[in-house]
Design an enzyme around this catalytic site. Sequence first.
Site, PDB file in Angstrom:
ATOM      1  N   LYS A 135     -74.348   6.988 -28.144  1.00 16.14           N
ATOM      2  CA  LYS A 135     -73.687   7.621 -27.002  1.00 16.14           C
ATOM      3  C   LYS A 135     -72.509   8.443 -27.528  1.00 16.14           C
ATOM      4  O   LYS A 135     -71.648   7.926 -28.255  1.00 16.14           O
ATOM      5  CB  LYS A 135     -73.197   6.545 -26.040  1.00 16.14           C
ATOM      6  CG  LYS A 135     -73.179   6.963 -24.581  1.00 16.14           C
ATOM      7  CD  LYS A 135     -72.856   5.741 -23.738  1.00 16.14           C
ATOM      8  CE  LYS A 135     -72.934   6.018 -22.257  1.00 16.14           C
ATOM      9  NZ  LYS A 135     -72.437   4.877 -21.480  1.00 16.14           N
TER      10      LYS A 135
HETATM   11  O1  G3P Z   1     -72.152   4.292 -18.261  1.00 20.87           O
HETATM   12  C1  G3P Z   1     -70.844   4.591 -17.904  1.00 20.87           C
HETATM   13  C2  G3P Z   1     -70.623   4.755 -16.429  1.00 20.87           C
HETATM   14  O2  G3P Z   1     -71.680   4.224 -15.728  1.00 20.87           O
HETATM   15  C3  G3P Z   1     -69.270   4.352 -15.963  1.00 20.87           C
HETATM   16  O3  G3P Z   1     -69.209   3.960 -14.619  1.00 20.87           O
HETATM   17  O4  G3P Z   1     -68.074   2.930 -12.697  1.00 20.87           O
HETATM   18  O5  G3P Z   1     -66.814   3.246 -14.846  1.00 20.87           O
HETATM   19  O6  G3P Z   1     -67.384   5.204 -13.430  1.00 20.87           O
HETATM   20  P1  G3P Z   1     -67.803   3.819 -13.854  1.00 20.87           P
END
Ligand code: G3P
Length: 232
Positions: free
Chosen positions: A86
Site C-alpha cells: 500500500k
Molecule cells: O483503508 C483505509 C480506510 O478505509 C480508512 O478509513 O474510516 O479511517 O476513513 P477511515
Amino acid sequence: MKFFLDTASLEEISEAVSWGAVAGVTTNPTLYARVGGKLQDFEQHIKKICALVKGPVSAEVTAPDTAGMLAEGRALASLADNVAVKVPLTLDGLAATRALANEGIEVNMTLVFSVPQAILAARAGARYVSPFVGRFDDIAEDGIEQLSNIVMALGNYDFAEDGPRGTSGPHGRGVEVIAASIRNPNHVTQAALVGADIATVPFGVLKKCAVHPLTTNGLAAFEADWEKVKQA
Ligand code: G3P
C-alpha cells in the site's frame, strides 16, 4: 463486488473469513496501532494475516520518499505471496509504484480523492486504487459521487499494460477500485451500485450488513410457530 476486511485484528479476520465473504484484507498504520501493534512485530503480524486469507493483504509503507518506499515495499512483498504493497498517492508514491509494478509487485494506491489521482495511480501500474468515501463525507462532500466518478473514469480505459506483468483486472481495466473509508451499510450499497470492484469494510460494518430487522422478526415468528408445531 468483493469484500475486503479493513482491519489489522487477527480475531476479526478469522471470524469474518468463516462467514465466507472476505476476499482480502487492507491494513494501515492506524489500524495496526489500534490493535496495539509494535514496530518490531509488524512483519510477523502481516505474515499471520496473509496466512488467514487467500486474497491480497495490503500492508502500507511509511517512508515519505521513493527510495524508502521502495525498500519497505520490497521487504513487505517478500513476506508472503499475497501481499499488496500500500503506497500513498504522492509524487514519490507514484514513482515507487511504477518501480514496484515493474518488478511484478502488486500495489494498492491509497488516500485517493480525485479522478486525476486515480488515473495517475493506474498509469503508474497500481493494481488497486483506493478512494476514501467516508473522509469526503466528513468534510461535507459526497464520497459516493467521487467514488462513482473514479469508477466511471477508469472504466473508460484499459490499464492492463501498465500493471504488474500486464495484469488484467475485471472489465479489462487492469486496475480494481477499492471503495475505502466505508463507514456504514449504506456506503456498501452505494459502492456496489456505482460498480466499485471491491469494498474494504470494517468488521463492525460487515456484521451490520448481515442484519435486517425483517430477518430478525421473521426468524422470531418462525421460531414461535415451530414451538406450536412441536406442542400440537
Ligand atoms: O483503508 C483505509 C480506510 O478505509 C480508512 O478509513 O474510516 O479511517 O476513513 P477511515
